[in-house]
Design a protein around this motif. Structure first.
Motif, PDB file in Angstrom:
ATOM      1  N   THR A  73      -5.495   9.496  21.329  1.00 44.69           N
ATOM      2  CA  THR A  73      -5.667   9.320  19.891  1.00 44.69           C
ATOM      3  C   THR A  73      -4.535   9.947  19.091  1.00 44.69           C
ATOM      4  OG1 THR A  73      -7.001  11.325  19.718  1.00 44.69           O
ATOM      5  CG2 THR A  73      -8.167   9.264  20.157  1.00 44.69           C
ATOM      6  N   SER A  74      -3.688  10.737  19.727  1.00 40.17           N
ATOM      7  CA  SER A  74      -2.576  11.396  19.037  1.00 40.17           C
ATOM      8  C   SER A  74      -1.323  10.544  19.143  1.00 40.17           C
ATOM      9  CB  SER A  74      -2.320  12.781  19.631  1.00 40.17           C
ATOM     10  OG  SER A  74      -1.134  13.350  19.094  1.00 40.17           O
ATOM     11  N   TYR A  75      -0.568  10.459  18.063  1.00 41.34           N
ATOM     12  CA  TYR A  75       0.636   9.627  18.061  1.00 41.34           C
ATOM     13  C   TYR A  75       1.744  10.201  18.929  1.00 41.34           C
ATOM     14  CZ  TYR A  75       2.021  12.968  14.417  1.00 41.34           C
ATOM     15  OH  TYR A  75       2.298  14.122  13.712  1.00 41.34           O
ATOM     16  N   VAL A  76       1.632  11.469  19.331  1.00 42.26           N
ATOM     17  CA  VAL A  76       2.621  12.051  20.248  1.00 42.26           C
ATOM     18  C   VAL A  76       2.065  12.171  21.666  1.00 42.26           C
ATOM     19  CG1 VAL A  76       3.774  13.321  18.407  1.00 42.26           C
ATOM     20  CG2 VAL A  76       1.943  14.429  19.693  1.00 42.26           C
ATOM     21  N   GLY A  77       0.845  11.692  21.865  1.00 45.73           N
ATOM     22  CA  GLY A  77       0.249  11.727  23.199  1.00 45.73           C
ATOM     23  C   GLY A  77      -0.429  13.027  23.548  1.00 45.73           C
ATOM     24  N   LYS A  78      -0.417  14.006  22.611  1.00 44.28           N
ATOM     25  CA  LYS A  78      -1.072  15.284  22.862  1.00 44.28           C
ATOM     26  C   LYS A  78      -1.789  15.760  21.608  1.00 44.28           C
ATOM     27  CE  LYS A  78       1.079  17.810  26.650  1.00 44.28           C
ATOM     28  NZ  LYS A  78       1.721  19.088  27.048  1.00 44.28           N
ATOM     29  N   VAL A  79      -2.773  16.595  21.814  1.00 38.42           N
ATOM     30  CA  VAL A  79      -3.444  17.270  20.718  1.00 38.42           C
ATOM     31  C   VAL A  79      -3.455  18.761  21.043  1.00 38.42           C
ATOM     32  CG1 VAL A  79      -5.752  17.002  21.728  1.00 38.42           C
ATOM     33  CG2 VAL A  79      -5.517  17.335  19.263  1.00 38.42           C
TER      34      VAL A  79
ATOM     35  N   PHE B  40      -2.009  17.469  15.725  1.00 39.72           N
ATOM     36  CA  PHE B  40      -1.663  16.282  16.501  1.00 39.72           C
ATOM     37  C   PHE B  40      -0.171  16.189  16.799  1.00 39.72           C
ATOM     38  CE2 PHE B  40      -5.821  15.371  14.909  1.00 39.72           C
ATOM     39  CZ  PHE B  40      -6.432  14.730  15.973  1.00 39.72           C
ATOM     40  N   SER B  41       0.551  17.266  16.522  1.00 38.82           N
ATOM     41  CA  SER B  41       1.952  17.348  16.924  1.00 38.82           C
ATOM     42  C   SER B  41       2.424  18.780  16.718  1.00 38.82           C
ATOM     43  CB  SER B  41       2.834  16.388  16.119  1.00 38.82           C
ATOM     44  OG  SER B  41       2.985  16.858  14.790  1.00 38.82           O
ATOM     45  N   ARG B  42       3.545  19.116  17.331  1.00 38.79           N
ATOM     46  CA  ARG B  42       4.164  20.418  17.114  1.00 38.79           C
ATOM     47  C   ARG B  42       4.625  20.545  15.659  1.00 38.79           C
ATOM     48  NH1 ARG B  42       5.568  24.448  21.285  1.00 38.79           N
ATOM     49  NH2 ARG B  42       5.046  23.505  23.269  1.00 38.79           N
ATOM     50  N   CYS B  43       5.055  19.435  15.090  1.00 33.99           N
ATOM     51  CA  CYS B  43       5.541  19.456  13.721  1.00 33.99           C
ATOM     52  C   CYS B  43       4.468  19.964  12.761  1.00 33.99           C
ATOM     53  CB  CYS B  43       6.005  18.056  13.307  1.00 33.99           C
ATOM     54  SG  CYS B  43       6.635  17.933  11.627  1.00 33.99           S
ATOM     55  N   GLU B  44       3.229  19.569  12.978  1.00 37.22           N
ATOM     56  CA  GLU B  44       2.146  20.025  12.111  1.00 37.22           C
ATOM     57  C   GLU B  44       1.996  21.537  12.186  1.00 37.22           C
ATOM     58  OE1 GLU B  44      -1.503  17.964  12.801  1.00 37.22           O
ATOM     59  OE2 GLU B  44      -0.593  15.985  12.661  1.00 37.22           O
ATOM     60  N   MET B  45       2.135  22.100  13.391  1.00 35.05           N
ATOM     61  CA  MET B  45       2.022  23.553  13.533  1.00 35.05           C
ATOM     62  C   MET B  45       3.179  24.266  12.839  1.00 35.05           C
ATOM     63  SD  MET B  45       0.430  24.277  17.328  1.00 35.05           S
ATOM     64  CE  MET B  45       1.610  23.324  18.287  1.00 35.05           C
ATOM     65  N   VAL B  46       4.382  23.695  12.953  1.00 37.59           N
ATOM     66  CA  VAL B  46       5.538  24.291  12.285  1.00 37.59           C
ATOM     67  C   VAL B  46       5.366  24.243  10.775  1.00 37.59           C
ATOM     68  CG1 VAL B  46       8.015  24.026  11.873  1.00 37.59           C
ATOM     69  CG2 VAL B  46       7.106  23.793  14.186  1.00 37.59           C
TER      70      VAL B  46
END
Length: 551
Positions: free
Chosen positions: A197-203, A92-98
């Motif tokens: 549904t994503s807090y950053v507007g993207k999934v 639900f964010s780039r941060c999660e992938m990092v």
């Protein structure tokens, strides 16, 4: 006091990274001669400070900070899949992938191992790309799910309009993709979607490992050099979770000149009022669809006698009163269509009676909705698993007429080729009776004048439409267990429901470039080959409730 003019050193170019991390053109700042000594001194001080700043050790980037603080689960770039992250996993964010080391860049679309890590990866030639994100940032991207034509990094406008403003070069992530191809290294493919549904507007959805199979440079849509990389999904993985992904800008073409993999400008040869192009980014070299003689109206086999024409209504200009219109009375004393969007079917019926050649109304009558030819811009394109398919460049609203199944009308008993997958049975009577697991949808249609004695249980439809070698664009529409089109029988020129026209309508709102599909209606174990053995055909529709078999 007269100030002596001094030649000032040029400040080094300031460069700004774009969303995929490449370098766009910078601006050279020249200090003009100035009669004011104070201005000259300030400029000298500023230039010296800039030089000193460059010599200072740079602060670690956000990813490096997380790694040094042991906040990442995978501290180094990992090649291939990552344990615990399966196909379909959503971030639900780039941060999660990092954090999990899945894609180690906050903004760049390409994650690669740089040459500075050569000692840690002595067996590989670096840079080496290990993951990419497709999220619609580049106007030249093409995404056909299991086949991807990916635009490299660099030269993109930072204003977010997805336009190229400069040439790309074969360096960094672009060179990494080339090395991935040469060293047969798989690349993780993640697709970004807008999501409320994503807090950053993207999934971001992981769709599996892909292999880079080709690359080339070409002039992009905006006239600048771009590098293109063709990727194919590695077989044997779970089915794709995300369906075909297309981007709101740059992917919807305005003309055939913008199409990637164009193999035919109009498969209809001018027979349709709107050209139907064909594209192929799957085959190498790309080939056009073959084996079809295109026709735009139904043909009759030599042993078929067309039914006599219907008498029609006495309306003038356009039918407006359902109580006085003879055709509307056949539809339960109501018109089956509403005027919105050029005519939309209100609800599915066992059969729809339209005005015909003997009616007094004109061609603009709403009760002639399916007789005006194609309205939406369709495209035939090649898919990796399902052969040819059809999509629309335009938004199609629910209930809208899309196309008619055209071919040669034959007696069902005369069709004996078990390999011909383009036979459409005219089963209006079976639908009226709810036979063979069909959805019964008689509604208020007046069928008192039509015999249904031939639709007794166990009897097959009398007629079918064969589009095996002669047909139109509809023959290329694929099956889905969760389709966005539905089949509707329509009567216009005559009132013989055993020879009704077979028409496809939108079952729901269909977004541009979404594949068009309908349910072929096969019952499992219902198809027999020439040796009387049950034939089975796998289904690749990808729907959540897919039966896994077409028949």
């Amino acid at each position: 006091m007269k100030v002596e003019k001094k030649k000032q050193p040029l400040k080094k170019k300031q460069r700004v990274k774009d969303t995929r991390g490449d370098l766009s053109a910078g601006v050279v700042v020249n200090v003009k001669d100035n009669e004011n000594e104070k201005a000259v001194e300030e400029e000298e001080t500023r230039c010296k400070k800039a030089d000193d700043d460059e010599k200072k050790p740079k602060k670690p980037k956000a990813k490096a900070k997380m790694q040094h603080s042991n906040l990442t689960l995978v501290p180094k770039n990992r090649i291939g899949s990552i344990p615990g992250v399966d196909v379909g996993h959503q971030f639900f964010s780039r941060c999660e992938m990092v954090t999990v080391g899945f894609h180690n860049h906050w903004l760049c679309g390409i994650d690669y191992i740089g040459v500075g890590l050569q000692k840690e990866y002595p067996e590989y030639k670096l840079p080496l790309t290990v993951a990419i994100v497709m999220s619609g940032m580049y106007e030249d991207d093409v995404d056909n799910s299991a086949d991807v034509v990916y635009t490299g990094q660099g030269g993109n406008d930072l204003l977010g309009n997805k336009r190229q403003i400069g040439d790309q070069v074969l360096a960094r992530g672009n060179l990494g993709l080339k090395h991935s191809m040469e060293q047969n290294v798989p690349v993780r493919v993640i697709r970004g979607h807008e999501s409320k549904t994503s807090y950053v507007g993207k999934v971001y959805t992981y769709d599996g490992l892909y292999k880079v199979v080709n690359y080339w440079a070409e002039k992009g849509k905006s006239g600048f050099t771009v590098y293109k990389f063709k990727l194919k999904r590695v077989p044997g993985q779970p089915e794709l979770v995300t369906e075909q992904v297309f981007f709101s800008r740059g992917a919807i073409p305005t003309s055939v000149a913008e199409l990637q993999g164009l193999v035919c400008e109009d498969i209809s040869g001018g027979l349709e009022n709107i050209p139907i192009p064909a594209t192929n980014v799957v085959d190498d070299p790309p080939v056009p669809p073959t084996g079809l003689t295109y026709i735009s109206s139904l043909q009759f086999a030599p042993n078929i006698v067309p039914p006599s024409s219907a008498s029609g209504c006495n309306c003038k200009g356009s039918c407006t009163n359902p109580n006085s219109c003879a055709c509307a009375r056949l539809n339960g004393s109501d018109f089956p269509y509403v005027h919105r969007d050029g005519g939309r079917l209100i609800e599915p019926k066992s059969v729809v009676f339209e005005c015909g050649p003997n009616c007094g109304c004109g061609p603009s009558c709403v009760n002639r909705t399916t007789q005006r030819g194609l309205k939406y811009r369709l495209e035939v394109y090649k898919t990796p698993m399902k052969g040819w398919a059809v999509r629309s460049w335009d938004f199609i609203p629910s209930g809208a007429f899309v196309c008619e199944y055209i071919g040669v009308l034959k007696k069902a008993a005369d069709v004996h080729d078990p390999e011909n997958m383009y036979i459409m049975e005219i089963d209006c009577l079976e639908t009226m009776m709810g036979l063979d697991q069909r959805e019964k949808r008689l509604g208020k249609v007046d069928v008192s004048m039509h015999s249904i004695e031939d639709s007794a249980p166990g009897k097959e439809p009398k007629f079918c439409i064969d589009a095996g070698t002669i047909g139109n664009v509809t023959r290329y529409i694929n099956h889905s267990c969760q389709p966005n089109l539905f089949v509707q029988c329509v009567l216009s020129a005559h009132h013989d429901i055993t020879q009704a026209r077979v028409v496809l309508f939108a079952a729901d709102n269909i977004q541009p470039l979404k594949e068009l599909t309908y349910d072929y209606g096969y019952a499992l174990d219902s198809v027999i080959d020439s040796d009387n053995n049950i034939k089975q055909l796998p289904c690749y529709c990808g729907a959540p409730d897919c039966r896994k078999r077409m028949f």
